[in-house]
Design a protein around this motif. Structure first.
Motif, PDB file in Angstrom:
ATOM      1  N   THR A  62      86.432  36.204  59.905  1.00 38.98           N
ATOM      2  CA  THR A  62      87.656  35.883  59.165  1.00 38.98           C
ATOM      3  C   THR A  62      88.805  35.592  60.125  1.00 38.98           C
ATOM      4  OG1 THR A  62      88.352  38.215  59.039  1.00 38.98           O
ATOM      5  CG2 THR A  62      86.974  37.369  57.230  1.00 38.98           C
ATOM      6  N   ASP A 218      97.926  38.171  58.702  1.00 41.35           N
ATOM      7  CA  ASP A 218      97.682  37.667  57.352  1.00 41.35           C
ATOM      8  C   ASP A 218      96.205  37.473  57.047  1.00 41.35           C
ATOM      9  OD1 ASP A 218     100.265  37.389  56.167  1.00 41.35           O
ATOM     10  OD2 ASP A 218     100.651  35.682  57.482  1.00 41.35           O
ATOM     11  N   VAL A 219      95.866  37.644  55.781  1.00 37.56           N
ATOM     12  CA  VAL A 219      94.597  37.186  55.246  1.00 37.56           C
ATOM     13  C   VAL A 219      94.808  35.730  54.834  1.00 37.56           C
ATOM     14  CG1 VAL A 219      92.860  37.499  53.442  1.00 37.56           C
ATOM     15  CG2 VAL A 219      94.006  39.496  54.433  1.00 37.56           C
ATOM     16  N   LYS A 221      94.087  31.774  53.455  1.00 38.87           N
ATOM     17  CA  LYS A 221      93.517  31.187  52.246  1.00 38.87           C
ATOM     18  C   LYS A 221      92.018  30.999  52.403  1.00 38.87           C
ATOM     19  CE  LYS A 221      93.936  27.206  49.140  1.00 38.87           C
ATOM     20  NZ  LYS A 221      94.655  25.917  48.879  1.00 38.87           N
ATOM     21  N   ASP A 223      90.039  32.825  54.264  1.00 43.62           N
ATOM     22  CA  ASP A 223      89.420  34.152  54.142  1.00 43.62           C
ATOM     23  C   ASP A 223      89.207  34.513  52.682  1.00 43.62           C
ATOM     24  OD1 ASP A 223      89.562  34.407  56.891  1.00 43.62           O
ATOM     25  OD2 ASP A 223      91.391  35.625  56.852  1.00 43.62           O
ATOM     26  N   ILE A 224      90.212  34.256  51.866  1.00 45.64           N
ATOM     27  CA  ILE A 224      90.146  34.600  50.445  1.00 45.64           C
ATOM     28  C   ILE A 224      89.050  33.806  49.751  1.00 45.64           C
ATOM     29  CG2 ILE A 224      91.421  34.563  48.260  1.00 45.64           C
ATOM     30  CD1 ILE A 224      93.984  34.956  49.945  1.00 45.64           C
ATOM     31  N   GLU A 232      91.419  40.730  50.296  1.00 41.05           N
ATOM     32  CA  GLU A 232      92.867  40.513  50.246  1.00 41.05           C
ATOM     33  C   GLU A 232      93.601  41.787  49.865  1.00 41.05           C
ATOM     34  OE1 GLU A 232      96.190  37.467  48.352  1.00 41.05           O
ATOM     35  OE2 GLU A 232      94.255  37.719  47.353  1.00 41.05           O
ATOM     36  N   SER A 233      93.094  42.520  48.871  1.00 44.18           N
ATOM     37  CA  SER A 233      93.778  43.753  48.464  1.00 44.18           C
ATOM     38  C   SER A 233      93.694  44.819  49.548  1.00 44.18           C
ATOM     39  CB  SER A 233      93.196  44.278  47.147  1.00 44.18           C
ATOM     40  OG  SER A 233      91.827  44.616  47.291  1.00 44.18           O
ATOM     41  N   ASN A 236      96.424  43.060  52.371  1.00 45.38           N
ATOM     42  CA  ASN A 236      97.618  42.279  52.083  1.00 45.38           C
ATOM     43  C   ASN A 236      98.852  42.916  52.742  1.00 45.38           C
ATOM     44  OD1 ASN A 236      97.308  44.340  49.797  1.00 45.38           O
ATOM     45  ND2 ASN A 236      99.407  43.646  49.511  1.00 45.38           N
TER      46      ASN A 236
END
Length: 266
Positions: A62, A218-219, A221, A223-224, A232-233, A236
């Motif tokens: 990631t 950051d995570v 897009k 990665d999501i 993400e949770s 975040n």
């Protein structure tokens, strides 16, 4: 660690809303495990191990993880130990706590299997047994309320979405060794902005806020899109935080004591 120039004070215009996990706004109490089971079934144990291994493999690829390890290690910072607080319960599926522990395990591997310590007030006896036996993690057996001295060891406190008071106690306990403390969690200035009653914002952090330097991790897009939604949770609004005080700046006096009870902070 990145050079000091890479660490910036984060203003309100740079930050998004911190989403707290489970509404844990106060310092965790020292409570007994929620179950007296000493073992899981073999099937459950295997499922947890399989899920953890997959989370570890997937996480390495990631953008979030690559940014994290770059931010920590690019200037050859030596991390001597990792201390995990408040991760939560393990599960045979990729929940946020599983992603978080997978991240901590991967970070340990990055630095040649340094000590990894773990405390969550809700850890069950069967979880503690698996964590100790399979992941070779040292489970802290009592609620120290974050007041663990680093004793000269550069220590990464891995505590995403933990209560504000826990961050305060970590820094209070290591007031004279703040340069050995790296926090991975959420934005301390953002916590302050969201504290409605300023009298409830810990003195420890109020004194240190002018010296807080942060790097946001950051995570992405991508990665999501590629990973389970709980990634993400889990991460975040994540920041690496250090307290950086110039040599010619007089060290602030430590407040008389750290907060040792419960209290709403947000």
């Amino acid at each position: 660690m990145s050079s000091e120039e890479d660490w910036t004070v984060v203003t309100c215009h740079d930050k998004r809303r911190v989403i707290r996990s489970g509404g844990r706004n106060s310092l965790p109490r020292a409570i007994a495990p929620t179950s007296n089971k000493t073992t899981w079934s073999d099937e459950t144990r295997r499922a947890v191990m399989t899920t953890m291994a997959k989370c570890q493999r997937d996480l390495v690829h990631t953008d979030f993880y690559q940014s994290l390890i770059k931010s920590i290690f690019e200037n050859q910072t030596v991390v001597d130990q990792i201390i995990c607080y408040g991760i939560g319960s393990l599960a045979p599926k990729p929940t946020a706590p599983m992603w978080q522990l997978a991240c901590a395990l991967n970070l340990r591997e990055e630095v040649n299997d340094i000590p990894l310590l773990f405390y969550d007030p809700c850890t069950t006896t069967c979880e503690a047994k698996l964590i100790t036996e399979e992941f070779k993690i040292q489970v802290i057996t009592e609620n120290e309320r974050g007041k663990r001295s680093v004793n000269g060891l550069t220590s990464l406190f891995f505590m995403p979405h933990c209560p504000l008071l826990l961050y305060a106690n970590v820094l209070w306990a290591n007031w004279e060794e703040k340069n050995h403390v790296i926090l991975f969690g959420n934005s301390l200035p953002m916590y302050q902005e969201r504290t409605m009653e300023k009298s409830k914002f810990p003195d420890t952090l109020f004194i240190l806020l002018p010296f807080v330097k942060q790097i946001r991790v950051d995570v992405s897009k991508s990665d999501i899109e590629k990973s389970d939604g709980n990634l993400e949770s889990a991460f975040n609004d994540s920041y690496l935080t250090r307290i950086m005080i110039d040599d010619d700046t007089e060290l602030p006096s430590r407040p008389p004591q750290a907060f040792d009870g419960d209290g709403e902070v947000i």
